[in-house]
Every structure is written in structure tokens, then in C-alpha cells.
Design a protein around this motif. Structure first.
Motif: not given
Length: 181
Positions: A113, A128-130, A134-135, A170
């Protein structure tokens, strides 16, 4: 010798008298040439002595200038060594802090993370973007809040540092009225 010359002048023949006179003139000319040469030599000697004195004076000035320059360079070198020692101490301190930060964020780092990396004189914390967004959305996920709180608590121990927060999304367009083109 003078006595002999006087006798020859009085009792000598005309040839002897001519030879004596010729010798006297030659001797006089030699003495004049020697005196002239001595004068030129003394003049040249004085000129060279003055030139030597001027050169010595110039070299003495250059030596003083170089000694001053050496002293300044030694002082500058000493300052650089001190600075280098300070930089080494600062780097060691930063290494210790990075190590402490790494230990405290160990769980998040193992999960992938959070990533820590050193970049020049900075410590970069990548989230981390995850776990953060959310995208296509700009709101933070609830999963990231414990990690952010932990990072905030750790960084608050270092109030002397500037902290820069950077982020990006993103390339998926936002699906909200708030973010229209």
C-alpha cells in the motif's frame, strides 16, 4: 720603471724617444678604454642590480599574495570539511528517521500500500492509488485513512521539515457534475 723611462728620454735616440711616446699614448688610450669599459660595466651592473631588486620586490609581493590565497583556500577547505561533516550528520539523521518511518509503516509497506524511496535529500512516501482513490473519482477511500493517520502521526515528530503533498489522478474522466470539462 719611471726612472728608466726618464733616462731613455734624456739619453735615448729619436727612435727610442718615439717608442716611449708611442707607448705612453698607447698606455693612455688603454687606460681611457679601461675607464670607459669600467663606466659601462658599472652602469650595466647598477641597471642589473635595480632589475634584480625590482624582480625581488615583485616576487615578494606575489609570494605574499599566494600565501594569502593559500590561507583563504585552507579556510575555505576547512569550512567545506565542516559543511561535509554537517551534511554527513544530517544524512545520518535522515537515514535514522527513514529507518524509523519504515519500521512504523512496515505493515503497509509489506502489503504494497505504501512505498518509501530516497530521492536526493528527500524521503518520498508513495501511497498506492488502489487504496487511495477509485478510478475516475476524487474522493479518498476509507481504506487509506488509517495509513494517512499513521503517516501524519509519524511526520508530526519532525516539525523542522517541510512536507510537500503531491498527487495525481489516473487518466479516466471524472463522472461527476463537480468535475465538468
Amino acid at each position: 720603471l719611471q726612472n728608466m723611462i726618464s733616462i731613455l728620454k734624456d739619453k735615448g735616440s729619436a727612435t727610442e724617444k718615439n717608442l716611449i711616446e708611442s707607448n705612453r699614448l698607447l698606455q693612455k688610450r688603454c687606460e681611457e678604454d679601461m675607464e670607459q669599459a669600467r663606466g659601462k660595466w658599472n652602469e650595466e651592473r647598477e641597471k642589473l642590480l635595480k632589475e634584480i631588486a625590482d624582480l625581488k620586490s615583485d616576487y615578494d609581493k606575489k609570494i605574499l599574495t599566494l600565501k594569502d590565497e593559500i590561507a583563504n583556500l585552507n579556510e575555505e577547505l576547512s569550512d567545506l570539511k565542516k559543511l561535509t561533516d554537517k551534511q554527513k550528520a544530517e544524512l545520518a539523521r535522515m537515514e535514522n528517521q527513514a529507518s524509523d518511518l519504515e519500521k512504523q509503516l512496515d505493515e503497509e509497506i509489506k502489503k504494497g500500500d505504501i512505498r518509501l524511496k530516497k530521492f536526493h535529500n528527500r524521503l518520498v512516501i508513495n501511497i498506492d492509488d488502489k487504496i487511495s482513490f477509485d478510478s475516475g473519482y476524487a474522493n479518498l477511500k476509507k481504506d487509506v485513512l488509517p495509513s494517512l493517520k499513521k503517516i501524519r502521526e509519524i511526520l508530526s515528530q519532525y516539525p523542522e521539515y517541510s512536507i510537500v503533498v503531491e498527487g495525481h489522478t489516473d487518466n479516466i474522466p471524472m463522472k461527476s457534475q463537480k468535475f465538468r470539462d
